[in-house]
Design a protein around this motif. Sequence first.
Motif, PDB file in Angstrom:
ATOM      1  N   LEU A 180       0.824  -1.207   0.000  1.00  0.00           N
ATOM      2  CA  LEU A 180       0.000   0.000   0.000  1.00  0.00           C
ATOM      3  C   LEU A 180       0.859   1.258   0.000  1.00  0.00           C
ATOM      4  O   LEU A 180       0.490   2.270  -0.605  1.00  0.00           O
ATOM      5  N   GLU A 181       2.012   1.204   0.656  1.00  0.00           N
ATOM      6  CA  GLU A 181       2.890   2.368   0.704  1.00  0.00           C
ATOM      7  C   GLU A 181       3.660   2.571  -0.592  1.00  0.00           C
ATOM      8  O   GLU A 181       3.792   3.703  -1.079  1.00  0.00           O
ATOM      9  N   HIS A 182       4.126   1.475  -1.197  1.00  0.00           N
ATOM     10  CA  HIS A 182       5.051   1.603  -2.325  1.00  0.00           C
ATOM     11  C   HIS A 182       4.419   1.341  -3.697  1.00  0.00           C
ATOM     12  O   HIS A 182       4.872   1.917  -4.687  1.00  0.00           O
ATOM     13  N   TYR A 183       3.413   0.482  -3.750  1.00  0.00           N
ATOM     14  CA  TYR A 183       2.834   0.100  -5.049  1.00  0.00           C
ATOM     15  C   TYR A 183       1.306  -0.012  -4.956  1.00  0.00           C
ATOM     16  O   TYR A 183       0.729  -1.038  -5.318  1.00  0.00           O
ATOM     17  N   PRO A 184       0.625   1.021  -4.504  1.00  0.00           N
ATOM     18  CA  PRO A 184      -0.819   0.899  -4.247  1.00  0.00           C
ATOM     19  C   PRO A 184      -1.669   0.656  -5.482  1.00  0.00           C
ATOM     20  O   PRO A 184      -2.759   0.087  -5.384  1.00  0.00           O
ATOM     21  N   GLU A 185      -1.205   1.054  -6.665  1.00  0.00           N
ATOM     22  CA  GLU A 185      -2.036   0.971  -7.867  1.00  0.00           C
ATOM     23  C   GLU A 185      -1.584  -0.119  -8.850  1.00  0.00           C
ATOM     24  O   GLU A 185      -2.195  -0.290  -9.909  1.00  0.00           O
ATOM     25  N   VAL A 186      -0.545  -0.856  -8.509  1.00  0.00           N
ATOM     26  CA  VAL A 186      -0.017  -1.874  -9.421  1.00  0.00           C
ATOM     27  C   VAL A 186      -0.994  -3.048  -9.538  1.00  0.00           C
ATOM     28  O   VAL A 186      -1.507  -3.549  -8.541  1.00  0.00           O
ATOM     29  N   THR A 187      -1.230  -3.484 -10.773  1.00  0.00           N
ATOM     30  CA  THR A 187      -2.108  -4.623 -11.034  1.00  0.00           C
ATOM     31  C   THR A 187      -1.274  -5.889 -11.229  1.00  0.00           C
ATOM     32  O   THR A 187      -0.241  -5.862 -11.905  1.00  0.00           O
ATOM     33  N   VAL A 188      -1.725  -6.988 -10.632  1.00  0.00           N
ATOM     34  CA  VAL A 188      -0.977  -8.252 -10.689  1.00  0.00           C
ATOM     35  C   VAL A 188      -1.924  -9.400 -11.010  1.00  0.00           C
ATOM     36  O   VAL A 188      -3.149  -9.263 -10.962  1.00  0.00           O
ATOM     37  N   GLU A 189      -1.319 -10.538 -11.341  1.00  0.00           N
ATOM     38  CA  GLU A 189      -2.089 -11.770 -11.518  1.00  0.00           C
ATOM     39  C   GLU A 189      -1.352 -12.907 -10.824  1.00  0.00           C
ATOM     40  O   GLU A 189      -0.147 -13.081 -10.992  1.00  0.00           O
TER      41      GLU A 189
END
Length: 305
Positions: A27-36
């Motif tokens: 949440l602090e470093h990559y809050p918007e990154v999408t993963v699978e």
Amino acid sequence: MTDIEEQAPVSILDQDLYKFCMQQAVLEHYPEVTVEYGFINRDLTMKFNEPAFRQLQADIAKLEHLTATDDDIRYLKQTCPFLSSGYLDFLSSFRFNPLQDITCALDSTTSMLDLRIHGKWSQVILYEIPLLSLISQAYFTKVDTDWNHDGQYEHIVAKGTQLINAGCNFAEFGTRRRRDFKTQDIVMSGLAQLPSDGPGRCTGTSNVYLARKYNFTPVGTVGHEWTMAIAALEGTYENGNSLALHKWYSTFKGNLGIALTDTFGSKAFFANFDSELAQKYVAMLNPSILVMLLKLHERKTIFLN
């Protein structure tokens, strides 16, 4: 003996502690990154059947109803001070959305599961442990049924007593590997009965729900997922270890200061682990070794994974 509960899912805290820790860092470093995420069955002899698949589907749907209660948040605040107030505010309103995030199918030809999770990393990171435990629970409830719970309590008390008398400190990390929730509940109820004044002791469990239930310390720090994802996202496997370690430190300021050495191999780790990081981290751990026996202050410590 404390009342034994049956099948999961039972609580959002029926989760390994390190996943909550990593969710805070994400949440602090990559809050918007999408993963699978994708499920891989490492043993192709362990096949699913239709009843197991239907049970798994039903259990996955129940995740939608898991929420962090006020008591859950209060417990985490008191027990895990490294979890920030901002993160606990986020968790208090967090909801699983399995219908949107998870696709699950059974291949009728191979009897293998095709299970995938897709969404923001900060939102879907908590699925892994519940899903692995639910897959195992469905398999051992509907496919491999030649077992029961008889004698499990007595067995864990005997095994735990043997470890304690041998001067071993050990922790329980069985959530994603358990046959069902009841089995792990029985194990923890047995470990809770062991003497606390022996030469060794049970130091805790990774399962936050069971730690609270049996008055153990919840234990855990970080998983390989953190380093692997950062290396991929930043496009550098050469410096993936150092980036992950620096970002982790910036979030927890020295708390949870365990550095994993085996994500890309020890050689790659020590090429990244400089004197600055050595000052920031208190210990190193190689979880690829399932049982490590260490000499520490003339005592034996066993990590069971």
